[in-house]
Design a protein around this motif. Structure first.
Motif, PDB file in Angstrom:
ATOM      1  N   GLU A 173       0.818  -1.199   0.000  1.00  0.00           N
ATOM      2  CA  GLU A 173       0.000   0.000   0.000  1.00  0.00           C
ATOM      3  C   GLU A 173       0.864   1.265   0.000  1.00  0.00           C
ATOM      4  O   GLU A 173       1.991   1.277   0.482  1.00  0.00           O
ATOM      5  CB  GLU A 173      -0.903  -0.001   1.246  1.00  0.00           C
ATOM      6  N   LEU A 174       0.280   2.341  -0.533  1.00  0.00           N
ATOM      7  CA  LEU A 174       0.932   3.641  -0.531  1.00  0.00           C
ATOM      8  C   LEU A 174       0.968   4.187   0.893  1.00  0.00           C
ATOM      9  O   LEU A 174       0.027   4.007   1.660  1.00  0.00           O
ATOM     10  CB  LEU A 174       0.147   4.593  -1.430  1.00  0.00           C
ATOM     11  N   HIS A 175       2.065   4.846   1.241  1.00  0.00           N
ATOM     12  CA  HIS A 175       2.226   5.388   2.580  1.00  0.00           C
ATOM     13  C   HIS A 175       2.070   6.905   2.573  1.00  0.00           C
ATOM     14  O   HIS A 175       2.444   7.574   1.615  1.00  0.00           O
ATOM     15  CB  HIS A 175       3.592   5.019   3.156  1.00  0.00           C
ATOM     16  N   ASP A 176       1.532   7.423   3.671  1.00  0.00           N
ATOM     17  CA  ASP A 176       1.386   8.861   3.901  1.00  0.00           C
ATOM     18  C   ASP A 176       2.398   9.297   4.948  1.00  0.00           C
ATOM     19  O   ASP A 176       2.604   8.595   5.955  1.00  0.00           O
ATOM     20  CB  ASP A 176      -0.009   9.172   4.440  1.00  0.00           C
ATOM     21  N   TYR A 177       2.962  10.481   4.742  1.00  0.00           N
ATOM     22  CA  TYR A 177       3.844  11.116   5.717  1.00  0.00           C
ATOM     23  C   TYR A 177       3.132  12.376   6.182  1.00  0.00           C
ATOM     24  O   TYR A 177       3.009  13.334   5.429  1.00  0.00           O
ATOM     25  CB  TYR A 177       5.198  11.420   5.090  1.00  0.00           C
ATOM     26  N   LYS A 178       2.671  12.381   7.435  1.00  0.00           N
ATOM     27  CA  LYS A 178       1.758  13.413   7.916  1.00  0.00           C
ATOM     28  C   LYS A 178       2.437  14.239   9.009  1.00  0.00           C
ATOM     29  O   LYS A 178       2.826  13.695  10.049  1.00  0.00           O
ATOM     30  CB  LYS A 178       0.484  12.759   8.459  1.00  0.00           C
ATOM     31  N   PHE A 179       2.534  15.540   8.783  1.00  0.00           N
ATOM     32  CA  PHE A 179       3.267  16.434   9.670  1.00  0.00           C
ATOM     33  C   PHE A 179       2.318  17.335  10.454  1.00  0.00           C
ATOM     34  O   PHE A 179       1.505  18.052   9.866  1.00  0.00           O
ATOM     35  CB  PHE A 179       4.244  17.288   8.865  1.00  0.00           C
ATOM     36  N   TYR A 180       2.439  17.310  11.783  1.00  0.00           N
ATOM     37  CA  TYR A 180       1.710  18.229  12.649  1.00  0.00           C
ATOM     38  C   TYR A 180       2.480  19.546  12.676  1.00  0.00           C
ATOM     39  O   TYR A 180       3.623  19.604  13.152  1.00  0.00           O
ATOM     40  CB  TYR A 180       1.646  17.686  14.073  1.00  0.00           C
ATOM     41  N   CYS A 181       1.826  20.610  12.213  1.00  0.00           N
ATOM     42  CA  CYS A 181       2.484  21.910  12.101  1.00  0.00           C
ATOM     43  C   CYS A 181       1.738  22.952  12.925  1.00  0.00           C
ATOM     44  O   CYS A 181       0.505  23.039  12.858  1.00  0.00           O
ATOM     45  CB  CYS A 181       2.539  22.360  10.641  1.00  0.00           C
ATOM     46  N   PHE A 182       2.503  23.744  13.660  1.00  0.00           N
ATOM     47  CA  PHE A 182       1.938  24.752  14.545  1.00  0.00           C
ATOM     48  C   PHE A 182       2.536  26.103  14.186  1.00  0.00           C
ATOM     49  O   PHE A 182       3.735  26.328  14.371  1.00  0.00           O
ATOM     50  CB  PHE A 182       2.245  24.408  16.007  1.00  0.00           C
ATOM     51  N   ASN A 183       1.690  26.996  13.637  1.00  0.00           N
ATOM     52  CA  ASN A 183       2.159  28.314  13.211  1.00  0.00           C
ATOM     53  C   ASN A 183       3.392  28.229  12.325  1.00  0.00           C
ATOM     54  O   ASN A 183       4.381  28.937  12.518  1.00  0.00           O
ATOM     55  CB  ASN A 183       2.428  29.198  14.424  1.00  0.00           C
ATOM     56  N   GLY A 184       3.338  27.347  11.356  1.00  0.00           N
ATOM     57  CA  GLY A 184       4.414  27.233  10.380  1.00  0.00           C
ATOM     58  C   GLY A 184       5.604  26.417  10.835  1.00  0.00           C
ATOM     59  O   GLY A 184       6.611  26.333  10.126  1.00  0.00           O
ATOM     60  N   LYS A 185       5.496  25.769  11.986  1.00  0.00           N
ATOM     61  CA  LYS A 185       6.610  24.979  12.511  1.00  0.00           C
ATOM     62  C   LYS A 185       6.189  23.516  12.677  1.00  0.00           C
ATOM     63  O   LYS A 185       5.410  23.185  13.566  1.00  0.00           O
ATOM     64  CB  LYS A 185       7.083  25.534  13.854  1.00  0.00           C
ATOM     65  N   PRO A 186       6.692  22.616  11.828  1.00  0.00           N
ATOM     66  CA  PRO A 186       6.437  21.189  12.038  1.00  0.00           C
ATOM     67  C   PRO A 186       7.082  20.723  13.347  1.00  0.00           C
ATOM     68  O   PRO A 186       8.204  21.123  13.663  1.00  0.00           O
ATOM     69  CB  PRO A 186       7.106  20.525  10.822  1.00  0.00           C
ATOM     70  N   GLU A 187       6.352  19.910  14.099  1.00  0.00           N
ATOM     71  CA  GLU A 187       6.862  19.436  15.392  1.00  0.00           C
ATOM     72  C   GLU A 187       6.951  17.916  15.463  1.00  0.00           C
ATOM     73  O   GLU A 187       7.939  17.378  15.972  1.00  0.00           O
ATOM     74  CB  GLU A 187       5.965  19.943  16.523  1.00  0.00           C
ATOM     75  N   TYR A 188       5.928  17.233  14.975  1.00  0.00           N
ATOM     76  CA  TYR A 188       5.900  15.772  14.979  1.00  0.00           C
ATOM     77  C   TYR A 188       5.262  15.302  13.682  1.00  0.00           C
ATOM     78  O   TYR A 188       4.622  16.070  12.973  1.00  0.00           O
ATOM     79  CB  TYR A 188       5.119  15.238  16.185  1.00  0.00           C
ATOM     80  N   MET A 189       5.442  14.022  13.378  1.00  0.00           N
ATOM     81  CA  MET A 189       4.829  13.465  12.178  1.00  0.00           C
ATOM     82  C   MET A 189       4.528  11.996  12.404  1.00  0.00           C
ATOM     83  O   MET A 189       5.034  11.386  13.354  1.00  0.00           O
ATOM     84  CB  MET A 189       5.742  13.653  10.960  1.00  0.00           C
ATOM     85  N   TYR A 190       3.681  11.462  11.542  1.00  0.00           N
ATOM     86  CA  TYR A 190       3.480  10.020  11.584  1.00  0.00           C
ATOM     87  C   TYR A 190       3.373   9.467  10.174  1.00  0.00           C
ATOM     88  O   TYR A 190       3.051  10.181   9.225  1.00  0.00           O
ATOM     89  CB  TYR A 190       2.297   9.612  12.454  1.00  0.00           C
TER      90      TYR A 190
END
Length: 291
Positions: A173-190
């Protein structure tokens, strides 16, 4: 909460969402999901703040950013057309699709809702299945906004697009790279998958595993750090600039990056995270003035 009352209210609110105002609907859904009242006067948790943003922060750009067709233009202007999945056509109804002008394999999806795309292989095309899928989505799913009151979907005009079929070449399956961003700053991803069984592997921006969880199992073994991981972080920062929170998704196909989508309310603001992350990530959202 009484189980019978909960069942009745879940059923009624799902069948008749328009019977509720935005405020009363979100209060009810939050209570049913989290078994506690939402605090909108002084929100603290991650999901609590996401629901506050639904009600009180309505950026005029959100409609374009949520529309699966028009977002391509938006992203191309921000980071470059090379990061946009090629689009072969746009139609207002399934009956308008011009299959003879499409490549042998394409991915069809609606522009106005969440998920539900379909791979079309012209060597074994099933027109009945396609018509059933998209006729239903164009009617029942006409306005995804009512589902959880996610404002960006409210004014999208329903449509269907054909995109390039992305294949990692692994047979998986195709994978997603998902970034949690806060005011233009990525902090964590899954990293997660496009498939029937969902897994989620969270990482910090040094690609160290972290134990954030929505309740889905972690894929093992752990993923290796992509060679273009830092580029994804850079692009996510550009695309999320000026927004209190947004999740920016990418596909990473054999080393080539493609923008996936913007998600303004991760899991609709209705999927609790394990503590202390519900509180910690909530603290990273700096709420703007009400709009």
């Amino acid at each position: 909460m009484n189980k019978l009352y909960k069942h009745i209210m879940e059923s009624f609110s799902s069948r008749f969402p328009k019977a509720f105002s935005d405020l009363s609907y979100i209060k009810l859904k939050y209570k049913l999901r989290f078994n506690r009242d939402i605090n909108l006067s002084e929100p603290t948790g991650f999901n609590e703040k996401l629901n506050w943003l639904k009600l009180y922060y309505r950026n005029p750009k959100f409609t374009m950013m949520a529309d699966k067709y028009w977002v391509k233009q938006y992203v191309a202007e921000k980071i470059g057309e090379q990061y946009v999945v090629p689009c072969y056509g746009y139609w207002k109804s399934v009956s308008e699709i011009e299959y003879d002008k499409l490549p042998d394999k394409v991915f069809l999806k609606s522009t106005h809702d969440s998920g539900g795309g379909i791979l079309v292989d012209k060597t074994r095309i099933n027109l009945k299945r396609i018509r059933k899928r998209f006729n239903r989505k164009m009617l029942i799913g006409k306005n995804w906004y009512w589902n959880l009151r996610e404002y960006p979907y409210k004014y999208i005009e329903p449509g269907i697009i054909a995109e390039e079929y992305l294949d990692e070449g692994t047979g998986c399956e195709l994978h997603d790279y998902k970034f949690y961003c806060f005011n233009g700053k990525p902090e964590y991803m899954y990293i997660t998958n496009k498939g029937s069984k969902i897994y989620e592997n969270y990482y910090d921006l040094d690609f160290n595993p972290v134990n954030i969880s929505h309740g889905y199992e972690r894929f093992t073994p752990e993923f290796s750090k992509p060679v273009n991981f830092e580029k994804m972080i850079e692009l996510a920062g550009i695309l999320s600039k000026g927004l209190p929170f947004v999740r920016v998704d990418f596909f990473n196909v054999n080393g080539k990056l493609y923008f996936g989508e913007f998600t303004f309310y991760d899991w609709g603001g209705m999927k609790p995270l394990n503590e202390p992350w519900e509180t910690y990530l909530g603290n990273l959202i700096i709420l703007p003035t009400k709009k």
